[in-house]
Motif scaffolding. Structure first.
Motif, short mmCIF file in Angstrom:
data_model
loop_
_atom_site.label_atom_id
_atom_site.label_comp_id
_atom_site.label_asym_id
_atom_site.label_seq_id
_atom_site.Cartn_x
_atom_site.Cartn_y
_atom_site.Cartn_z
N HIS A 82 0.39 8.47 0.80
CA HIS A 82 0.88 8.26 -0.57
C HIS A 82 1.16 6.78 -0.81
N PRO A 83 0.15 5.92 -0.66
CA PRO A 83 0.37 4.49 -0.89
C PRO A 83 0.74 4.18 -2.34
N HIS A 84 0.43 5.10 -3.27
CA HIS A 84 0.79 4.90 -4.67
C HIS A 84 2.27 5.16 -4.91
N VAL A 85 2.94 5.73 -3.91
CA VAL A 85 4.39 5.96 -4.01
C VAL A 85 5.14 5.00 -3.09
N PHE A 86 4.64 4.85 -1.85
CA PHE A 86 5.34 4.04 -0.85
C PHE A 86 4.69 2.69 -0.59
N GLY A 87 3.61 2.38 -1.32
CA GLY A 87 2.92 1.11 -1.15
C GLY A 87 2.72 0.43 -2.49
N ASP A 88 1.69 -0.43 -2.54
CA ASP A 88 1.45 -1.20 -3.76
C ASP A 88 0.24 -0.72 -4.56
N VAL A 89 -0.24 0.50 -4.26
CA VAL A 89 -1.36 1.08 -4.99
C VAL A 89 -0.85 1.74 -6.27
N THR A 90 -1.61 1.58 -7.36
CA THR A 90 -1.22 2.19 -8.63
C THR A 90 -2.21 3.29 -9.01
N ILE A 91 -1.73 4.52 -9.08
CA ILE A 91 -2.54 5.66 -9.49
C ILE A 91 -1.70 6.54 -10.41
N THR A 92 -2.30 6.98 -11.50
CA THR A 92 -1.56 7.84 -12.43
C THR A 92 -2.22 9.20 -12.64
N GLU A 93 -3.51 9.34 -12.26
CA GLU A 93 -4.23 10.59 -12.46
C GLU A 93 -4.20 11.45 -11.20
N THR A 94 -3.95 12.75 -11.37
CA THR A 94 -3.85 13.64 -10.21
C THR A 94 -5.16 13.73 -9.44
N GLU A 95 -6.29 13.70 -10.13
CA GLU A 95 -7.57 13.80 -9.44
C GLU A 95 -7.81 12.57 -8.57
N ALA A 96 -7.38 11.41 -9.05
CA ALA A 96 -7.51 10.19 -8.24
C ALA A 96 -6.64 10.27 -7.00
N VAL A 97 -5.48 10.90 -7.13
CA VAL A 97 -4.59 11.10 -5.97
C VAL A 97 -5.29 11.96 -4.93
N ARG A 98 -5.95 13.02 -5.37
CA ARG A 98 -6.66 13.91 -4.45
C ARG A 98 -7.77 13.17 -3.73
N ARG A 99 -8.53 12.37 -4.46
CA ARG A 99 -9.62 11.61 -3.83
C ARG A 99 -9.08 10.63 -2.81
N GLN A 100 -8.00 9.95 -3.17
CA GLN A 100 -7.39 8.99 -2.24
C GLN A 100 -6.90 9.69 -0.98
N TRP A 101 -6.27 10.84 -1.16
CA TRP A 101 -5.74 11.62 -0.03
C TRP A 101 -6.84 11.92 0.98
N HIS A 102 -7.96 12.40 0.49
CA HIS A 102 -9.04 12.78 1.40
C HIS A 102 -9.77 11.57 1.97
N GLU A 103 -9.77 10.47 1.25
CA GLU A 103 -10.35 9.25 1.79
C GLU A 103 -9.50 8.73 2.95
N ILE A 104 -8.20 8.80 2.81
CA ILE A 104 -7.29 8.39 3.88
C ILE A 104 -7.45 9.30 5.09
N LYS A 105 -7.61 10.61 4.84
CA LYS A 105 -7.83 11.55 5.95
C LYS A 105 -9.09 11.18 6.72
N LYS A 106 -10.15 10.78 6.00
CA LYS A 106 -11.39 10.39 6.66
C LYS A 106 -11.16 9.16 7.52
N GLN A 107 -10.40 8.20 7.02
CA GLN A 107 -10.11 6.98 7.77
C GLN A 107 -9.30 7.28 9.02
N GLU A 108 -8.42 8.28 8.93
CA GLU A 108 -7.59 8.65 10.07
C GLU A 108 -8.41 9.21 11.22
#
Length: 274
Positions: free
Chosen positions: A97-123
């Motif tokens: 959740h870098p948009h909550v605990f970091g400096d990323v700005t996201i307001t759309e729920t679908e963008a949050v979902r995409r970011q979540w799964h992109e981070i999972k891939k990086q992990e």
């Protein structure tokens, strides 16, 4: 001040697992308790569906007990405890959740979902494997079908819109009807015939799961609601038959249909008629 209730519950589990504790609890394994965790999770789901806050609170406690119980096995072996598991979860949630605990700005729920799964891939750190591998094989079939289709869709393998999915439903339904129409589905038919019909039926269900995905509803929750609605109406049939001194199986089919139509007009106690 009272002891922290979670620490108290953890202490109760420790006592149950101790040398002078409960023989049944001492014999359990992570695998055996996992079965109870699944059962308790379903009871929690039922409580949430009912909207009864007392039941929800109680069932949440039961789920927590099973989670703590499983953690205790690994604590006993010196591998990790529930606090270590909580730390890992907290770190993961912050990382995803870098948009909550970091400096990323996201307001759309679908963008949050995409970011979540992109981070999972990086992990995964470049580890090979299918995008479907993260979907547990022992999930209930309807839930697993939803997750599998969801994962595949993220790769771009998907219909363009709801119309495309609905066309596929019609296609699969026609194939099922054609398969059944060949020889019927009577028990006397061959096992091979039943297996083929089952495959076509499964295709219909899987495609309907994708309809739910496009409609942004969960098929499991939808089926739970539909089943509860059927139960409510069937109970009306049974109660009406009982009021006339009969068992439901003694009521003629035509009368059952009339009672069913009456039941459909009765709104549920906790919401609008459907």
């Amino acid at each position: 001040m009272d002891q922290n209730p979670i620490k108290r519950l953890d202490g109760i589990i420790a006592s149950l697992r101790s040398e002078n504790g409960c023989p049944w609890d001492r014999k359990q394994t992570p695998e055996s308790i996992a079965v109870y965790l699944i059962e308790e999770a379903h009871e929690l789901l039922a409580a949430i569906e009912s909207g009864n806050t007392e039941d929800i609170c109680e069932e949440l406690g039961d789920v927590l007990f099973q989670v703590l119980f499983i953690a205790k096995f690994f604590e006993e072996k010196g591998l990790f405890d529930i606090e270590a598991a909580a730390r890992k979860s907290a770190e993961k949630m912050i990382r995803r959740h870098p948009h909550v605990f970091g400096d990323v700005t996201i307001t759309e729920t679908e963008a949050v979902r995409r970011q979540w799964h992109e981070i999972k891939k990086q992990e995964k750190n470049g580890r090979s494997g299918s995008v479907l591998d993260s979907v547990p094989r022992n999930m209930p079939a309807l839930m697993r079908a939803y997750r599998i289709s969801e994962r595949a869709a993220r790769t771009g393998f998907d219909w363009d819109d709801m119309g495309g999915v609905m066309d596929k439903v019609e296609e699969e339904w026609s194939e099922l009807k054609a398969e059944i129409g060949k020889n019927g589905v009577e028990p006397s038919r061959s096992e091979q015939r039943r297996e083929q019909i089952a495959l076509e039926f499964g295709d219909v269900l899987f495609t309907l799961v994708n309809v739910a995905r496009f409609a942004r509803i969960h098929p499991e929750s939808a089926l739970v609601s539909a089943t509860q609605k059927f139960e409510r109406r069937f109970h009306h049939l049974e109660q009406t038959a009982e009021a006339t001194g009969r068992d439901i199986d003694a009521v003629p089919r035509q009368e059952k249909e009339q009672l069913w139509n009456q039941a459909k007009k009765i709104p549920p106690k906790d919401g609008p008629q459907s």
